[in-house]
Design an enzyme around this catalytic site. Structure first.
Site, short mmCIF file in Angstrom:
data_model
loop_
_atom_site.label_atom_id
_atom_site.label_comp_id
_atom_site.label_asym_id
_atom_site.label_seq_id
_atom_site.Cartn_x
_atom_site.Cartn_y
_atom_site.Cartn_z
N GLU A 36 41.56 45.14 41.11
CA GLU A 36 41.14 43.82 40.62
C GLU A 36 39.65 43.62 40.84
O GLU A 36 39.12 43.87 41.92
CB GLU A 36 41.94 42.75 41.36
CG GLU A 36 42.48 41.68 40.46
CD GLU A 36 43.38 42.20 39.35
OE1 GLU A 36 42.87 42.45 38.23
OE2 GLU A 36 44.58 42.35 39.57
N ASP A 39 36.57 46.66 37.48
CA ASP A 39 36.11 47.25 36.21
C ASP A 39 34.62 47.02 35.94
O ASP A 39 33.89 47.94 35.60
CB ASP A 39 36.98 46.82 35.02
CG ASP A 39 37.08 45.32 34.79
OD1 ASP A 39 36.56 44.53 35.61
OD2 ASP A 39 37.68 44.92 33.76
N GLY A 140 46.75 34.71 32.89
CA GLY A 140 46.17 35.91 33.47
C GLY A 140 46.81 37.17 32.93
O GLY A 140 46.72 38.24 33.54
N SER A 143 45.96 37.27 27.31
CA SER A 143 46.24 36.88 25.93
C SER A 143 44.91 36.75 25.17
O SER A 143 44.84 37.05 23.97
CB SER A 143 47.02 35.58 25.88
OG SER A 143 46.30 34.56 26.52
N ASP A 187 40.79 44.91 30.04
CA ASP A 187 41.81 44.28 29.19
C ASP A 187 41.81 44.88 27.79
O ASP A 187 42.86 45.16 27.21
CB ASP A 187 41.56 42.77 29.12
CG ASP A 187 41.46 42.15 30.51
OD1 ASP A 187 41.92 42.80 31.47
OD2 ASP A 187 40.91 41.05 30.64
C1 GLA Z 1 39.67 39.52 33.84
C2 GLA Z 1 38.63 40.34 33.11
C3 GLA Z 1 38.81 41.82 33.44
C4 GLA Z 1 38.86 42.06 34.94
C5 GLA Z 1 39.86 41.12 35.59
C6 GLA Z 1 39.85 41.21 37.10
O1 GLA Z 1 40.95 39.81 33.35
O2 GLA Z 1 38.74 40.15 31.73
O3 GLA Z 1 37.77 42.56 32.84
O4 GLA Z 1 37.58 41.93 35.50
O5 GLA Z 1 39.63 39.77 35.23
O6 GLA Z 1 40.28 42.45 37.52
#
Ligand code: GLA
Length: 463
Positions: A36, A39, A140, A143, A187
């Site tokens: 988490e 990225d 979360g 979507s 994502d």
């Molecule tokens: C959101 C962002 C992702 C990532 C997560 C946390 O979903 O879009 O790129 O940073 O938070 O892991």
């Protein structure tokens, strides 16, 4: 006709636009298993795509017929009013928080790509579409990125462009910054590149994606805390402050490294903190970082002094929002040591998770999930009382591991549960969290608490 959903969408399309759509598109949501806020630091993540997704039927607007670059989208969910805009480069955004900006972000991504590739996009990347989603919004489960990908794929098909999937994954990651969040690429990559039945380890430094088997006999359960992780300006600011803290932490570490070793180290991202790049043994990296950073929060002026620059300049370089305004300094200051320590330990947990999962060791993976949640809660401070309660209950009811998933500050948690324990687990968590803790009286919690299977990535096809 593929399935009921597409059939119904096609009927709505016919009613709205008076002709039959030629194509269908789908883009799945995701649940992050572990990794988490790694990225955007150039460190790996381990998410899986969901079977829950956005689905569309659409038709390119014929070039030259009236306005070939007009985009019209009807959403079957009446909370999201239909929209029409002209896809001309650059596409001006709607006001912050409007759902239409995710559609525009996808279209803009393809327009920019097309322009760079010398394609005449003005002639018509417009389309008419009816879309629907089986994903809960603001939970979360990404979507919003699914909608960006879906819209971009429709624009791409309308332009007749063909772009490799991993290129699209990166393009959509950059493209989503259009809405104002400084997100990483997880994502969009998992949405584009997943294989059904597998999780996906994604690296960003450099980019690569590798399917990972899930252990047999266990299921992933998504548990919605029902605390909305809205994409409002306040929520974006909270997320963006974490990205700023990580970048500032990296800059302070770079200065510390260079001082200590009397040479300039290449450190643009926390993901550059490898033994090879730093020239120190692996086990010295985290202790060095913890030692080099103060555990008290940094003020902007304090960080500027350390980096040998002015406060105004630092704010300009690190804290500018997409709309040009400057994000105010958080009242408690920037917690650089805590944020860096989370990212570096989370990186290691992702690597270890891949080893455990590949060896079919569900229990080992569960322990890492718990460690990840603790780090998200204590060091990265992205949890909330509801998520903590939900996760504690899930562990009491037999989950092997449980943690918040996604950006945090609300939204969903994810748990790993032995298949044989599922019925008792679902009923106990349903009763204890939604009934006793949240005091919901409508007994049906299946839209908040559900098993998910790893789904396949996004795509378009001819109807
Ligand atoms: C959101 C962002 C992702 C990532 C997560 C946390 O979903 O879009 O790129 O940073 O938070 O892991």
């Amino acid at each position: 006709m593929k399935d009921e959903v597409v059939k119904n969408l096609a009927a709505v399309f016919h009613r709205e636009f008076g002709y039959k759509p030629g194509f269908t598109a789908r883009a799945p949501g995701r649940v992050n298993l572990i990794g988490e806020h790694t990225d955007y630091n150039g460190c790996p993540v381990l998410p899986m795509a969901l079977e829950q997704c956005f689905t569309a039927v659409f038709a390119p607007r014929p070039a030259g017929a009236g306005n070939g670059s007009r985009v019209s989208v009807v959403n079957t969910d009446s909370r999201f009013p239909g929209l029409t805009f002209i896809a001309e480069n650059p596409v001006p955004p709607y006001e912050t928080g409007s759902w239409g900006n995710y559609v525009k972000a996808g279209v803009q991504t393809i327009l920019s790509y097309g322009a760079a590739a010398g394609k005449d996009c003005q002639a018509g990347c417009g389309f008419e579409a009816v879309i629907t989603s089986s994903l809960p919004a603001a939970a979360g489960l990404s979507s919003s990125s699914a909608l960006v990908v879906l819209s971009g794929l429709m624009a791409m098909a309308s332009l007749g462009l063909s772009v490799p999937k991993d290129t699209l994954a990166k393009l959509f990651a950059d493209g989503e910054r259009y809405v104002g969040t400084q997100g990483g690429g997880m994502d969009q990559a998992v949405c584009m590149l997943s294989e059904a039945g597998k999780a996906l380890k994604i690296e960003f430094n450099p980019f690569s994606a590798e399917p990972v088997n899930m252990p047999r006999g266990y299921s992933v359960v998504v548990m919605d805390s029902t605390v909305k992780a809205e994409k409002t300006r306040a929520a974006m600011d909270r997320y963006n402050i974490r990205t700023i803290e990580c970048r500032l932490g990296t800059a302070v570490l770079k200065a510390a490294f260079s001082r200590r070793y009397g040479r300039e180290v290449k450190l643009g991202l926390l993901g550059d903190m490898t033994s090879q790049n730093l020239g120190i043994p692996e086990e010295e990296i985290i202790p060095f970082a913890v030692d080099a950073l103060s555990d008290s929060a940094y003020s902007l002026s304090g960080a500027a002094a350390l980096l040998g620059t002015g406060t105004g300049r630092l704010a300009e370089e690190y804290c500018r929002r997409r709309d040009g305004s400057v994000l105010p300094e958080p009242p408690g200051g920037f917690k650089l040591m805590q944020r860096v320590l989370h990212v570096l330990t989370e990186w290691k947990r992702v690597e270890d998770s891949v080893s455990f999962l590949s060896a079919g060791d569900a229990a080992g993976f569960g322990v890492l999930m718990n460690g990840s949640h603790e780090s998200c809660r204590r060091l990265f401070e992205i949890s909330c009382p509801e998520l903590d309660t939900l996760i504690a209950l899930a562990l009491e009811e037999g989950a092997l591991g449980a943690r918040l998933t996604g950006a945090g500050f609300g939204g969903c948690a994810v748990a790993l549960v032995m298949d044989g324990d599922l019925p008792a687990f679902l009923s106990a968590v349903g009763r204890r969290y939604y009934g006793e803790y949240l005091k919901r009286t409508d007994g049906n919690v299946s839209r908040f608490l559900f098993i998910c299977r790893p789904g396949r990535g996004a795509g378009t096809s001819v109807l």
